[in-house]
Design an enzyme around this catalytic site. Structure first.
Site, PDB file in Angstrom:
ATOM      1  N   ASP A   1       0.839  -1.211   0.000  1.00  0.00           N
ATOM      2  CA  ASP A   1       0.000   0.000   0.000  1.00  0.00           C
ATOM      3  C   ASP A   1       0.876   1.265   0.000  1.00  0.00           C
ATOM      4  O   ASP A   1       0.363   2.380  -0.024  1.00  0.00           O
ATOM      5  CB  ASP A   1      -1.020  -0.006   1.145  1.00  0.00           C
ATOM      6  CG  ASP A   1      -0.387  -0.175   2.513  1.00  0.00           C
ATOM      7  OD1 ASP A   1       0.854  -0.129   2.617  1.00  0.00           O
ATOM      8  OD2 ASP A   1      -1.149  -0.348   3.496  1.00  0.00           O
ATOM      9  N   SER A   2       2.206   1.075  -0.029  1.00  0.00           N
ATOM     10  CA  SER A   2       3.105   2.199  -0.279  1.00  0.00           C
ATOM     11  C   SER A   2       2.777   2.831  -1.629  1.00  0.00           C
ATOM     12  O   SER A   2       3.213   3.948  -1.910  1.00  0.00           O
ATOM     13  CB  SER A   2       4.568   1.736  -0.253  1.00  0.00           C
ATOM     14  OG  SER A   2       4.755   0.639  -1.114  1.00  0.00           O
TER      15      SER A   2
ATOM     16  N   ASP B   1      -0.927  -6.259   0.207  1.00  0.00           N
ATOM     17  CA  ASP B   1      -1.112  -5.636   1.511  1.00  0.00           C
ATOM     18  C   ASP B   1      -2.600  -5.502   1.782  1.00  0.00           C
ATOM     19  O   ASP B   1      -3.334  -5.038   0.892  1.00  0.00           O
ATOM     20  CB  ASP B   1      -0.558  -4.195   1.449  1.00  0.00           C
ATOM     21  CG  ASP B   1       0.648  -4.005   2.332  1.00  0.00           C
ATOM     22  OD1 ASP B   1       0.834  -4.779   3.283  1.00  0.00           O
ATOM     23  OD2 ASP B   1       1.398  -3.054   2.067  1.00  0.00           O
TER      24      ASP B   1
ATOM     25  N   LYS C   1      -0.178  -9.676   3.327  1.00  0.00           N
ATOM     26  CA  LYS C   1       0.574  -9.089   4.437  1.00  0.00           C
ATOM     27  C   LYS C   1      -0.398  -8.202   5.208  1.00  0.00           C
ATOM     28  O   LYS C   1      -1.127  -7.407   4.599  1.00  0.00           O
ATOM     29  CB  LYS C   1       1.756  -8.267   3.916  1.00  0.00           C
ATOM     30  CG  LYS C   1       2.473  -7.501   5.035  1.00  0.00           C
ATOM     31  CD  LYS C   1       3.780  -6.903   4.557  1.00  0.00           C
ATOM     32  CE  LYS C   1       3.647  -5.589   3.831  1.00  0.00           C
ATOM     33  NZ  LYS C   1       3.027  -4.494   4.593  1.00  0.00           N
TER      34      LYS C   1
ATOM     35  N   GLU D   1      -0.771  -5.572   8.607  1.00  0.00           N
ATOM     36  CA  GLU D   1      -0.136  -4.829   9.697  1.00  0.00           C
ATOM     37  C   GLU D   1      -0.895  -5.075  10.995  1.00  0.00           C
ATOM     38  O   GLU D   1      -2.131  -4.992  11.018  1.00  0.00           O
ATOM     39  CB  GLU D   1      -0.162  -3.316   9.398  1.00  0.00           C
ATOM     40  CG  GLU D   1       0.750  -2.921   8.265  1.00  0.00           C
ATOM     41  CD  GLU D   1       0.807  -1.417   8.032  1.00  0.00           C
ATOM     42  OE1 GLU D   1       0.487  -0.646   8.969  1.00  0.00           O
ATOM     43  OE2 GLU D   1       1.175  -1.017   6.912  1.00  0.00           O
TER      44      GLU D   1
ATOM     45  N   GLU E   1       9.552  -3.839  10.225  1.00  0.00           N
ATOM     46  CA  GLU E   1       9.838  -2.533   9.612  1.00  0.00           C
ATOM     47  C   GLU E   1      10.349  -1.539  10.646  1.00  0.00           C
ATOM     48  O   GLU E   1       9.847  -1.473  11.776  1.00  0.00           O
ATOM     49  CB  GLU E   1       8.586  -1.962   8.924  1.00  0.00           C
ATOM     50  CG  GLU E   1       8.869  -0.568   8.329  1.00  0.00           C
ATOM     51  CD  GLU E   1       7.885  -0.094   7.271  1.00  0.00           C
ATOM     52  OE1 GLU E   1       6.941  -0.826   6.937  1.00  0.00           O
ATOM     53  OE2 GLU E   1       8.079   1.037   6.783  1.00  0.00           O
TER      54      GLU E   1
HETATM   55  O1  KIV Z   1       3.558  -1.026   1.491  1.00  0.00           O
HETATM   56  C1  KIV Z   1       4.705  -1.465   1.351  1.00  0.00           C
HETATM   57  O2  KIV Z   1       5.336  -1.353   0.307  1.00  0.00           O
HETATM   58  C2  KIV Z   1       5.312  -2.118   2.497  1.00  0.00           C
HETATM   59  C3  KIV Z   1       6.780  -2.322   2.439  1.00  0.00           C
HETATM   60  C4  KIV Z   1       7.447  -1.049   2.698  1.00  0.00           C
HETATM   61  C5  KIV Z   1       7.214  -3.391   3.335  1.00  0.00           C
HETATM   62  O3  KIV Z   1       4.649  -2.425   3.438  1.00  0.00           O
END
Ligand code: KIV
Length: 262
Positions: free
Chosen positions: A42-43, A81, A110, A112, A179
């Site tokens: 989600d970056s 994410d 993934k 959080e 992280e």
């Molecule tokens: O959103 C993302 O790209 C991430 C990475 C920085 C691990 O969570």
């Protein structure tokens, strides 16, 4: 040949696990097979959409990008994410994860969070959805990247995160993404976990590493975390190519006979 979840996450203590982000079909074609895991992070909120944080990425946006990445990836595993939601609810996380997983056909998710994810991970693991748990600095907790804080400076941080990681591993997480944390903490988590740790700003002691591709390729220059090493300077390469294009168009050098239909 397509990489298998088991062989990638069994590399702990043997070889490092190599991960990078991708948000698009074309970029995935370029990196496919050169990394173990491609994360549709989600970056993309900040890198691709110019948002202040990762929170504005919706499930629909994630489905679009993760589907494109999955379509292009023939060798690397693809994880997505789970996008931000305002209120924590196990049902909500489970329902949304299953929906995105089914729609995108990704290999895993993934998420959080800390030990509040234990039952979610148990459930998703039973449903054969591999979960990477993202601990330490969790960007979804911040309204702006400028407010990101390195994890581990408070007295109870080490004890808390070790307990969380133990619980997440026991629940069935296949990996821990660490992280932005102090080296001594990443080291202890890595040494005390049976599942592999993937680090970003979490030292060389992790079992694998991930970076945002645009950061390590020198394509996203707005935000410069200390942990990013630039392996290329594609911004300059692109600008130089565009300068040549502009100059050749102005001087009538391009297009010429070779590029036209007669
Ligand atoms: O959103 C993302 O790209 C991430 C990475 C920085 C691990 O969570």
């Amino acid at each position: 040949m397509k990489k298998q979840i088991k062989s990638v996450f069994n590399k702990k203590n043997k070889k490092k696990i190599i991960c990078l982000t991708s948000y698009s079909y074309n970029f995935t074609k370029i990196i496919d097979g050169f990394v173990d895991v491609i994360l549709v992070g989600d970056s993309m909120g900040m890198v691709l959409y110019g948002m202040d944080n990762t929170r504005e990425i919706t499930d629909e946006i994630m489905i679009r990008h993760a589907s494109a990445v999955k379509k292009a990836s023939k060798k690397s595993l693809v994880f997505f994410d789970l996008p931000y939601s305002k209120k924590f609810s196990e049902d909500n996380i489970i329902r949304r994860t299953i929906k995105i997983f089914n729609k995108t056909k990704c290999d895993g998710v993934k998420i959080e969070g800390n030990s509040e994810l234990v039952d979610v991970i148990k459930y998703l693991t039973k449903k054969s959805i591999p979960v990477m748990a993202h601990v330490g600095l969790q960007p979804q907790k911040f309204s702006s990247a400028s407010k990101f804080k390195i994890y581990g400076r408070k007295e109870d941080d080490l004890k808390n995160i070790l307990n969380d990681c133990k619980a997440l591993e026991k629940a069935g997480a296949i990996s821990l993404l660490l992280e932005g944390m102090l080296t001594k903490i990443a080291k202890q988590i890595t040494f005390s976990s049976k599942i592999p740790t993937i680090g970003i700003g979490a030292s060389e002691f992790c079992d694998g590493q991930i970076l945002v591709s645009e950061d390590m390729l020198g394509m996203f220059t707005e935000y410069h975390p200390k942990f990013v090493k630039k392996y290329a300077n594609l911004s300059s390469n692109i600008q130089n190519a565009i300068k040549r294009f502009s100059s050749e168009v102005n001087s009538n050098k391009f297009p010429n006979r070779k590029f036209r239909y007669d």
